[in-house]
Each structure stands twice: as structure tokens, then as C-alpha cells.
Design a protein around this motif. Structure first.
Motif, short mmCIF file in Angstrom:
data_model
loop_
_atom_site.label_atom_id
_atom_site.label_comp_id
_atom_site.label_asym_id
_atom_site.label_seq_id
_atom_site.Cartn_x
_atom_site.Cartn_y
_atom_site.Cartn_z
N VAL A 136 0.85 -1.19 0.00
CA VAL A 136 0.00 0.00 0.00
C VAL A 136 0.90 1.25 0.00
N ALA A 137 0.53 2.23 -0.80
CA ALA A 137 1.35 3.44 -0.95
C ALA A 137 1.20 4.37 0.25
N ALA A 138 0.01 4.40 0.84
CA ALA A 138 -0.25 5.30 1.96
C ALA A 138 -1.57 4.92 2.61
N LEU A 139 -1.75 5.39 3.83
CA LEU A 139 -3.03 5.27 4.53
C LEU A 139 -3.50 6.68 4.86
N ILE A 140 -4.74 6.98 4.52
CA ILE A 140 -5.34 8.26 4.87
C ILE A 140 -6.28 7.99 6.04
N LEU A 141 -5.86 8.37 7.23
CA LEU A 141 -6.61 8.10 8.45
C LEU A 141 -7.13 9.43 8.98
N ASP A 142 -8.20 9.89 8.36
CA ASP A 142 -8.71 11.22 8.68
C ASP A 142 -9.93 11.20 9.59
N ASP A 143 -10.15 10.11 10.26
CA ASP A 143 -11.29 9.97 11.16
C ASP A 143 -10.76 9.38 12.46
N THR A 144 -10.05 10.16 13.22
CA THR A 144 -9.31 9.64 14.36
C THR A 144 -10.19 9.03 15.44
N ARG A 145 -11.43 9.43 15.56
CA ARG A 145 -12.31 8.83 16.58
C ARG A 145 -12.47 7.33 16.34
N ALA A 146 -12.46 6.91 15.09
CA ALA A 146 -12.72 5.51 14.77
C ALA A 146 -11.62 4.58 15.24
N TYR A 147 -10.41 5.06 15.42
CA TYR A 147 -9.38 4.13 15.87
C TYR A 147 -8.83 4.47 17.24
N ASP A 148 -9.54 5.32 17.99
CA ASP A 148 -9.21 5.55 19.39
C ASP A 148 -10.04 4.54 20.20
N LEU A 149 -9.59 3.29 20.18
CA LEU A 149 -10.37 2.20 20.77
C LEU A 149 -10.54 2.36 22.27
N ALA A 150 -9.55 2.93 22.95
CA ALA A 150 -9.67 3.12 24.39
C ALA A 150 -10.82 4.08 24.70
N ALA A 151 -10.91 5.18 23.97
CA ALA A 151 -12.00 6.14 24.20
C ALA A 151 -13.35 5.52 23.84
N LEU A 152 -13.41 4.79 22.75
CA LEU A 152 -14.66 4.12 22.36
C LEU A 152 -15.11 3.15 23.45
N SER A 153 -14.17 2.43 24.00
CA SER A 153 -14.49 1.46 25.04
C SER A 153 -15.01 2.17 26.29
N ARG A 154 -14.34 3.24 26.70
CA ARG A 154 -14.78 3.99 27.87
C ARG A 154 -16.18 4.57 27.70
N ASN A 155 -16.52 4.96 26.48
CA ASN A 155 -17.80 5.60 26.21
C ASN A 155 -18.88 4.63 25.77
N GLY A 156 -18.59 3.34 25.81
CA GLY A 156 -19.60 2.34 25.44
C GLY A 156 -19.69 2.05 23.97
N GLY A 157 -18.81 2.64 23.14
CA GLY A 157 -18.88 2.48 21.71
C GLY A 157 -18.48 1.10 21.22
N MET A 158 -17.82 0.31 22.04
CA MET A 158 -17.40 -1.01 21.63
C MET A 158 -18.25 -2.12 22.25
N VAL A 159 -19.30 -1.77 22.94
CA VAL A 159 -20.13 -2.75 23.61
C VAL A 159 -21.08 -3.38 22.62
N ARG A 160 -21.13 -4.71 22.60
CA ARG A 160 -22.07 -5.42 21.73
C ARG A 160 -23.47 -5.26 22.27
N ALA A 161 -24.41 -5.04 21.39
CA ALA A 161 -25.83 -4.90 21.78
C ALA A 161 -26.50 -6.25 21.81
#
Length: 175
Positions: free
Chosen positions: A150-175
Motif C-alpha cells: 500500500v502506498a499510503a493510509l489516509i486516516l482522517d477519522d481519528t475517533r474511529a481508531y481511538d479504541l480506548a476512548a470508544l471502550s470507555r464511552n460504550g462504543g465497543m459494547v455489543r448490543a
């Protein structure tokens, strides 16, 4: 060499109304759809394209919903600026876990590398880009070596890969 300015501007293209181009003229490119194994992908390429850089896009949707056609004005904008655009589907939660989704992204990328030259893209100039959950999947697969060459990665949505923050806020909890 890939000029990073194209991809910064491509990120801004999401702000344009669907079907608009940078010049304001409506552009409705039609993709070619392919089955890459576990799901499908769409290739948008200008007529007569040859050896163009490629944007490999993974949609968002909280790992549970979304589809490859949710691309807004990105295809028209990128085609008008000399790039090929590819958008993929991947299997969703709860039927497929995130590891399976990452595997789908890697399978789609392998299919793309093997076939994009037939559609005017350069297999050595593919850039991975995603939105939300798609950004996470591109970051995950790219950083672990699942997108070889791969030539490059464009990671312009930083919330999506801040897994620690998602976990703290319930974003990774299975429904």
C-alpha cells in the motif's frame, strides 16, 4: 510518487453535494461491481484510464451497517482529478466480528492489487482510506501489514481508531 494534496482535497470532497464535481458540474460515474469472495466491491475508473493512482475506500457504519455505495461525491471528484476510486463492502457485526471484517478488507485489497491494472489503476499506487469504522479497519489492516505494498493510509477519522476512548464511552459494547 503520489501527491498527498489529492487525498487532502478528496477528504474535503465529502463536503460537496452528492453528484457534484469540483467545478460544480454533476458527475454520475457508474461503477463496475465485482465479487471478491466474502463480499463485493465497486471500481470507478475514467474511460481510457491507464496507470492511475487508486483510492481504496472502506465505508463506516459502526461495524454494523453501511454499504459500499455510501460514497457521496468522492468517485466523481477523484475521477475528475485523475484517480481511480474503489469502495468495498465487508461483512457486518454481529455475524462477523472485527477480525473477520479486517480479513475481508485484506481480501478485497488482494483482489484489487491483482485486478486493478485491467481497470486503469496502478497496483503500486493504492492508498487506503476509510470513514469511521472503515477508518479503523484501514488503520488496523494497514498497520499490521495486511495491505502489502500500500502506498499510503489516509486516516482522517481519528475517533474511529481511538479504541480506548470508544471502550470507555460504550462504543465497543455489543448490543
Amino acid at each position: 510518487m503520489i501527491d498527498r494534496r489529492y487525498f487532502i482535497v478528496a477528504s474535503l470532497a465529502a463536503l460537496l453535494p452528492a453528484g457534484a464535481s469540483a467545478a460544480g458540474r454533476p458527475v454520475q460515474p457508474e461503477p463496475q461491481t465485482f465479487d471478491y469472495g466474502p463480499a463485493k466491491l465497486d471500481i470507478y475508473a475514467p474511460a481510457g484510464a491507464k496507470n492511475l493512482p487508486v483510492v481504496f475506500f472502506v465505508h463506516g457504519g459502526a461495524w454494523r451497517f453501511g454499504k459500499r455505495s455510501q460514497v457521496g461525491s468522492k468517485p466523481g471528484f477523484l475521477l475528475a482529478n485523475g484517480l481511480v476510486f474503489v469502495s468495498i463492502d465487508y461483512r457486518m457485526l454481529p455475524e462477523a466480528d472485527v477480525a473477520t471484517q479486517a480479513g475481508d478488507v485484506e481480501n478485497a485489497y488482494a483482489f484489487l492489487r491483482a485486478n486493478i491494472a485491467r481497470h486503469g489503476g496502478d497496483p503500486d499506487r493504492i492508498v487506503g482510506m476509510g470513514h469511521s469504522a472503515g477508518c479503523h479497519l484501514v488503520a488496523l489492516t494497514g498497520m499490521r501489514g495486511g495491505l502489502p505494498g500500500v502506498a499510503a493510509l489516509i486516516l482522517d477519522d481519528t475517533r474511529a481508531y481511538d479504541l480506548a476512548a470508544l471502550s470507555r464511552n460504550g462504543g465497543m459494547v455489543r448490543a
